[in-house]
Motif scaffolding. Structure first.
Motif, PDB file in Angstrom:
ATOM      1  N   GLN A 165       0.831  -1.210   0.000  1.00 13.04           N
ATOM      2  CA  GLN A 165       0.000   0.000   0.000  1.00 13.04           C
ATOM      3  C   GLN A 165       0.861   1.255   0.000  1.00 13.04           C
ATOM      4  O   GLN A 165       0.528   2.252  -0.643  1.00 13.04           O
ATOM      5  CB  GLN A 165      -0.916  -0.001   1.235  1.00 13.04           C
ATOM      6  CG  GLN A 165      -2.038  -1.021   1.192  1.00 13.04           C
ATOM      7  CD  GLN A 165      -2.852  -0.997   2.478  1.00 13.04           C
ATOM      8  OE1 GLN A 165      -2.295  -1.004   3.579  1.00 13.04           O
ATOM      9  NE2 GLN A 165      -4.169  -0.972   2.350  1.00 13.04           N
ATOM     10  N   THR A 180      -6.037  -3.744  -6.378  1.00 15.68           N
ATOM     11  CA  THR A 180      -5.828  -2.400  -6.905  1.00 15.68           C
ATOM     12  C   THR A 180      -5.779  -2.387  -8.420  1.00 15.68           C
ATOM     13  O   THR A 180      -6.379  -1.513  -9.074  1.00 15.68           O
ATOM     14  CB  THR A 180      -4.521  -1.813  -6.331  1.00 15.68           C
ATOM     15  OG1 THR A 180      -4.580  -1.848  -4.912  1.00 15.68           O
ATOM     16  CG2 THR A 180      -4.301  -0.392  -6.811  1.00 15.68           C
ATOM     17  N   LYS A 187      -4.354   1.089 -11.811  1.00 16.97           N
ATOM     18  CA  LYS A 187      -4.943   2.019 -10.849  1.00 16.97           C
ATOM     19  C   LYS A 187      -4.052   2.258  -9.631  1.00 16.97           C
ATOM     20  O   LYS A 187      -4.508   2.809  -8.625  1.00 16.97           O
ATOM     21  CB  LYS A 187      -6.314   1.511 -10.406  1.00 16.97           C
ATOM     22  CG  LYS A 187      -7.334   1.478 -11.537  1.00 16.97           C
ATOM     23  CD  LYS A 187      -8.697   1.039 -11.051  1.00 16.97           C
ATOM     24  CE  LYS A 187      -9.714   1.036 -12.184  1.00 16.97           C
ATOM     25  NZ  LYS A 187     -11.065   0.613 -11.720  1.00 16.97           N
ATOM     26  N   ASP A 225      -1.860   4.161  -7.252  1.00 15.04           N
ATOM     27  CA  ASP A 225      -1.946   5.618  -7.087  1.00 15.04           C
ATOM     28  C   ASP A 225      -0.600   6.319  -7.156  1.00 15.04           C
ATOM     29  O   ASP A 225      -0.550   7.553  -7.142  1.00 15.04           O
ATOM     30  CB  ASP A 225      -2.669   5.986  -5.786  1.00 15.04           C
ATOM     31  CG  ASP A 225      -1.981   5.431  -4.549  1.00 15.04           C
ATOM     32  OD1 ASP A 225      -0.937   4.775  -4.693  1.00 15.04           O
ATOM     33  OD2 ASP A 225      -2.507   5.646  -3.435  1.00 15.04           O
ATOM     34  N   ASP A 226       0.492   5.585  -7.239  1.00 13.27           N
ATOM     35  CA  ASP A 226       1.811   6.190  -7.394  1.00 13.27           C
ATOM     36  C   ASP A 226       2.120   6.302  -8.886  1.00 13.27           C
ATOM     37  O   ASP A 226       2.245   5.286  -9.581  1.00 13.27           O
ATOM     38  CB  ASP A 226       2.868   5.332  -6.702  1.00 13.27           C
ATOM     39  CG  ASP A 226       4.229   6.025  -6.622  1.00 13.27           C
ATOM     40  OD1 ASP A 226       4.497   6.904  -7.456  1.00 13.27           O
ATOM     41  OD2 ASP A 226       5.020   5.668  -5.729  1.00 13.27           O
ATOM     42  N   PRO A 227       2.257   7.518  -9.424  1.00 12.35           N
ATOM     43  CA  PRO A 227       2.457   7.678 -10.874  1.00 12.35           C
ATOM     44  C   PRO A 227       3.763   7.083 -11.380  1.00 12.35           C
ATOM     45  O   PRO A 227       3.902   6.848 -12.581  1.00 12.35           O
ATOM     46  CB  PRO A 227       2.424   9.203 -11.069  1.00 12.35           C
ATOM     47  CG  PRO A 227       2.767   9.772  -9.729  1.00 12.35           C
ATOM     48  CD  PRO A 227       2.201   8.815  -8.722  1.00 12.35           C
ATOM     49  N   ARG A 237       2.447   3.439 -12.102  1.00 11.37           N
ATOM     50  CA  ARG A 237       1.065   3.186 -12.518  1.00 11.37           C
ATOM     51  C   ARG A 237       1.028   2.696 -13.965  1.00 11.37           C
ATOM     52  O   ARG A 237       1.556   3.344 -14.875  1.00 11.37           O
ATOM     53  CB  ARG A 237       0.226   4.448 -12.375  1.00 11.37           C
ATOM     54  CG  ARG A 237      -1.246   4.264 -12.763  1.00 11.37           C
ATOM     55  CD  ARG A 237      -1.975   5.586 -12.782  1.00 11.37           C
ATOM     56  NE  ARG A 237      -1.895   6.253 -11.489  1.00 11.37           N
ATOM     57  CZ  ARG A 237      -1.568   7.527 -11.327  1.00 11.37           C
ATOM     58  NH1 ARG A 237      -1.279   8.287 -12.385  1.00 11.37           N
ATOM     59  NH2 ARG A 237      -1.521   8.056 -10.121  1.00 11.37           N
ATOM     60  N   ASN A 287       5.520   7.276  -2.130  1.00 13.36           N
ATOM     61  CA  ASN A 287       4.526   7.839  -3.040  1.00 13.36           C
ATOM     62  C   ASN A 287       4.292   9.300  -2.676  1.00 13.36           C
ATOM     63  O   ASN A 287       3.783   9.616  -1.603  1.00 13.36           O
ATOM     64  CB  ASN A 287       3.229   7.039  -2.921  1.00 13.36           C
ATOM     65  CG  ASN A 287       2.125   7.571  -3.811  1.00 13.36           C
ATOM     66  OD1 ASN A 287       2.304   8.526  -4.564  1.00 13.36           O
ATOM     67  ND2 ASN A 287       0.956   6.956  -3.729  1.00 13.36           N
ATOM     68  N   GLY A 303       2.156  11.270  -3.462  1.00 14.03           N
ATOM     69  CA  GLY A 303       0.760  11.617  -3.227  1.00 14.03           C
ATOM     70  C   GLY A 303       0.225  11.136  -1.896  1.00 14.03           C
ATOM     71  O   GLY A 303      -0.904  11.455  -1.520  1.00 14.03           O
ATOM     72  N   SER A 304       1.028  10.385  -1.151  1.00 10.26           N
ATOM     73  CA  SER A 304       0.574   9.837   0.124  1.00 10.26           C
ATOM     74  C   SER A 304       0.670  10.884   1.223  1.00 10.26           C
ATOM     75  O   SER A 304       1.596  11.699   1.265  1.00 10.26           O
ATOM     76  CB  SER A 304       1.427   8.619   0.496  1.00 10.26           C
ATOM     77  OG  SER A 304       1.186   8.222   1.833  1.00 10.26           O
TER      78      SER A 304
END
Length: 750
Positions: free
Chosen positions: A49, A130, A134, A136-138, A141, A710, A712-713
């Motif tokens: 995750q 997931t 999808k 969420d880490d570009p 991804r 990540n 974005g986390s």
């Protein structure tokens, strides 16, 4: 003491898993399960995750497919990595070890296999739920190189360990003279981890004589990269009634490598011991792929590999190996028509999983020493304490058994003599069986020193380690008489080592400005983030005097900035960055040389008569003027880490080579106009303080670069901000503490 028969497998033996993942503040997963396979499962799921791209990247590496998906890389780095890893696994050594006899030190136990299966299943469950598209880490991804794991992926990762890339090019480039595939520019030599990257660590093992409680107190402070393969991950494993261990693992390995249990706390530091060596080969004049052994020429083995390359044609390369290991090619170890060099490494194999499980079960540092001796798989120094107040240091891994007399008899060239005297690396005559590494009666693998021969020390006052050799682990009991393979003796210690020893001395005496005497948890935390600059303490006043009397008008503002510096590397310290550039330019020249009679106190006093001193300061002044950075800027305004979205987190700490205990390393090329440094290369990474009390262990810590890779986390920067404020997080060792701190709970099963 081992783990076989502990009974951790439980339901995992039937490949069913159930784990409770309780996340506390900062995203830390506390994994609770009934068996070790389910612990692995919960860890695999939780770590995916947070860091699925890092996990997938490691599997891409051990699969030997980096070039196929990512391209050749700078200086063909991905091609070299692919060749190295394909060669490492081509002979099926991992499969052979997995099929070994039950009970062998080299055969993974049922518990180890259950942990591996569970971990793989946990990561794969995350990917199924997931979907690669999808993630969420570009960074990964939808990437074609993200795939489900297999058990053999896991064991291959364990087999090569956290390998640094210094070995890849010398192995992947090794071609005989005249080969069309041979490169014109020879790769650099492989070096040890700390030599190659500047990595290191601090550790204090504080025994009952120097602690307020009369029990053990430990500091763990590895200085590791803030990005890449050696990243740590915080976690906590609990099997009710059987296991409770908290600390850090590497990303991609479900093993708490530094942490504590109810009975023992331990940390690791980078060792000076050479865990590999070379054999010099005399070649057949008629064929440079044949080498002399016991009077006869024998052929090198050959393996041909083809590496697909995303941005170019496939690369086909034949690699060569000997009875000792692969042939290498580098600037120091050439392959000519007369000689070549083979690399031999310590055969740790697949022992790590069982080694760490055994560590978790140790009830004292005496038991810890025994379990480390039984497998010898640690690649680092160990510093530990127990609840009874005894401290331990030991370099307990597999070390090539090359005593001084063997080196004297079997080093046959100037290359070998240089490697031995300056680098402590054994380069022995490969043509004679008598020159092979020796085997002690208690060694756990051929060619290794036994555990009884390792530098080790039990004390009830303290042991310390800051990446110098074992020699002055405790100055009251110097460790001497070891082969130089282990490290040097009677030589100058680093400024960081000396500061570490001085901090202990002052705290025990109560002369460091803190309340009372001796250590407890609070005092240890204050010492760790006290941010003294020992190099500055030794030289700043003489530097200011020399600067003021130099008559150089350009330097006068620098003189005053340094005079006002508080000799620390706190966020509010003004002028610390100026002194750093001065030292980086070679300005730290000492007048009083090293004296083995006073190894902690020497060398000292700035040699201001050396022209290099003021020249280094002038160069620093010019550089800061060019970049429009004030000479008296706050450190927190010029040393920061870019956490994305415009956030620059101020970072305290400084360069270990200058005598800073709280190491933070920035690269010269990262110094930016008006901004300063905006990226931390490595340094304080996992910071842990543990105190054993009458009510059990109390521990605090933090992961300086935060839990997730990540961007974005929400856990990409939260612990970094905590570090910036010199705050610590409760490790929540007890069930009650976890329950109180839980902010998210998830049960995963299959």
């Amino acid at each position: 003491m081992g783990v076989t028969g502990v009974g951790w497998c439980g339901a995992a033996a039937a490949a069913t898993y159930s784990a409770e993942i309780r996340r506390t503040a900062l995203g830390v997963p506390h994994i609770k399960a009934a068996d070790i396979g389910s612990i692995g499962y919960g860890y695999g799921y939780a770590s995916a995750q947070d860091n699925i791209c890092e996990i997938a990247d490691r599997i891409l590496t051990v699969s030997g497919e980096r070039a196929r998906h990512l391209g050749a890389g700078a200086a063909d780095a991905n091609i070299m990595s692919d060749l190295y890893h394909r060669a490492a696994f081509a002979k099926g050594d991992v499969e052979r070890l997995l099929a070994g006899p039950p009970g062998s030190v080299d055969t993974p136990s049922p518990d180890a296999r259950a942990m591996a299966r569970g971990y793989v299943a946990g990561v794969n469950r995350y990917l199924r739920e997931t979907g690669v598209a999808k993630i969420d880490d570009p960074r990964c991804r939808g990437a074609g190189w993200v795939r489900p794991l297999t058990e053999i992926d896991f064991w291959r990762h364990m087999y090569v360990g956290q390998t640094v890339d210094g070995l890849f090019a010398p192995v992947g480039s090794a071609q005989p003279p005249g080969s069309s595939a041979r490169q014109a520019a020879l790769p650099a030599d492989a070096r040890l981890l700390e030599e190659e990257t500047g990595l290191g660590s601090n550790a204090y093992g504080l025994g009952r004589e120097v602690t307020k409680s009369g029990r053990g107190v430990l500091l763990g402070n590895p200085h590791y990269p803030w990005t890449g393969v050696n990243r740590f991950y915080r976690t906590h494993f609990t099997i009710p009634g059987k296991l409770n261990v908290v600390g850090v693992s590497y990303v991609g390995m479900p093993l708490i490598r530094m942490g504590h249990t109810e009975h023992v706390a331990w940390s690791n530091t980078v060792s000076t011991a050479s865990r590999y060596g070379y054999f010099e080969l005399k070649l057949d004049p008629a064929d440079p792929t044949r080498y002399l052994y016991e009077g006869r020429y024998e052929p090198m083995t050959r393996q041909t590999f083809t590496v697909a390359v995303k941005d170019g044609p496939p690369v086909t390369r034949t690699l060569y190996a000997t009875r000792y290991g692969p042939v290498v090619l580098s600037s120091t170890f050439p392959w000519t028509t007369e000689r070549a060099f083979a690399l031999r490494q310590a055969p740790v194999g697949l022992r790590d999983v069982d080694q760490y499980m055994a560590v978790w079960q140790a009830r004292s540092v005496r038991e810890l020493q025994k379990v480390l001796a039984a497998r010898q798989s640690y690649r680092f120094n160990t510093t530990a304490v127990d609840a009874g107040g005894e401290a331990f240091f030991g370099d307990m891994g597999m070390i090539p058994n090359v005593p001084e007399e063997l080196a004297k008899a079997c080093i046959v060239s100037d290359v070998g003599r240089e490697a031995w005297t300056r680098g402590r690396r054994a380069v022995l005559d490969g043509s004679r069986a008598a020159c092979d590494w020796r085997t002690d009666a208690d060694s756990t693998a051929p060619g290794m020193f036994g555990a009884r021969a390792a530098p080790q020390l039990f004390r009830t006052d303290y042991v310390t380690q800051s990446n110098d050799s074992y020699w002055l682990t405790n100055p009251e009991q110097p460790l001497t008489g070891y082969s130089r393979v282990w490290g040097d003796e009677g030589t100058a210690r680093s400024l960081r080592t000396r500061l570490g020893l001085d901090q202990v001395k002052r705290r025990v005496e109560g002369t460091d400005g803190l309340e009372g005497r001796k250590f407890d948890l609070a005092a240890l935390q204050k010492v760790m983030f006290g941010n003294r600059h020992y190099g500055g303490e030794l030289t700043r006043d003489e530097l200011v005097t020399a600067c003021r009397t130099s008559g150089r008008a350009k330097l006068q503002p620098a003189c005053e900035a340094l005079a006002r510096w508080d000799l620390k590397v706190d966020l509010d310290s003004r002028g610390a960055h100026l002194f750093h550039l001065f030292a980086e330019n070679g300005g730290l020249k000492f007048r009083t040389p090293f004296d083995p009679v006073d190894p902690v106190g020497t060398p000292h006093t700035l040699d201001s008569s050396d022209p290099a001193v003021l020249a280094a300061l002038e160069k620093a002044v010019d550089r800061l003027a060019e970049l429009k950075i004030p000479l008296d800027a706050r450190l927190g305004d010029v040393q920061r880490d870019d956490r994305g979205r415009g956030e620059l987190v101020p970072i305290h700490g400084g360069a270990g080579g200058e005598g800073v205990f709280n190491v933070i390393t920035v690269a010269p090329e990262q110094l930016k106009p008006e901004l300063g440094w905006t990226q931390i290369r490595h340094g304080a990474s996992w910071v842990m303080a543990v105190e054993f009390t009458d009510k059990g262990p109390v521990s605090r810590g933090l992961l300086t670069y935060s839990q997730s890779t990540n961007s974005g986390s929400k856990h990409y920067a939260d612990q970094t901000r905590l570090y910036s404020r010199k705050q610590w997080d409760d490790l929540r060792f007890t069930e009650a503490a976890v329950a109180t701190g839980t902010v998210n709970r998830q049960v995963v099963s299959e």
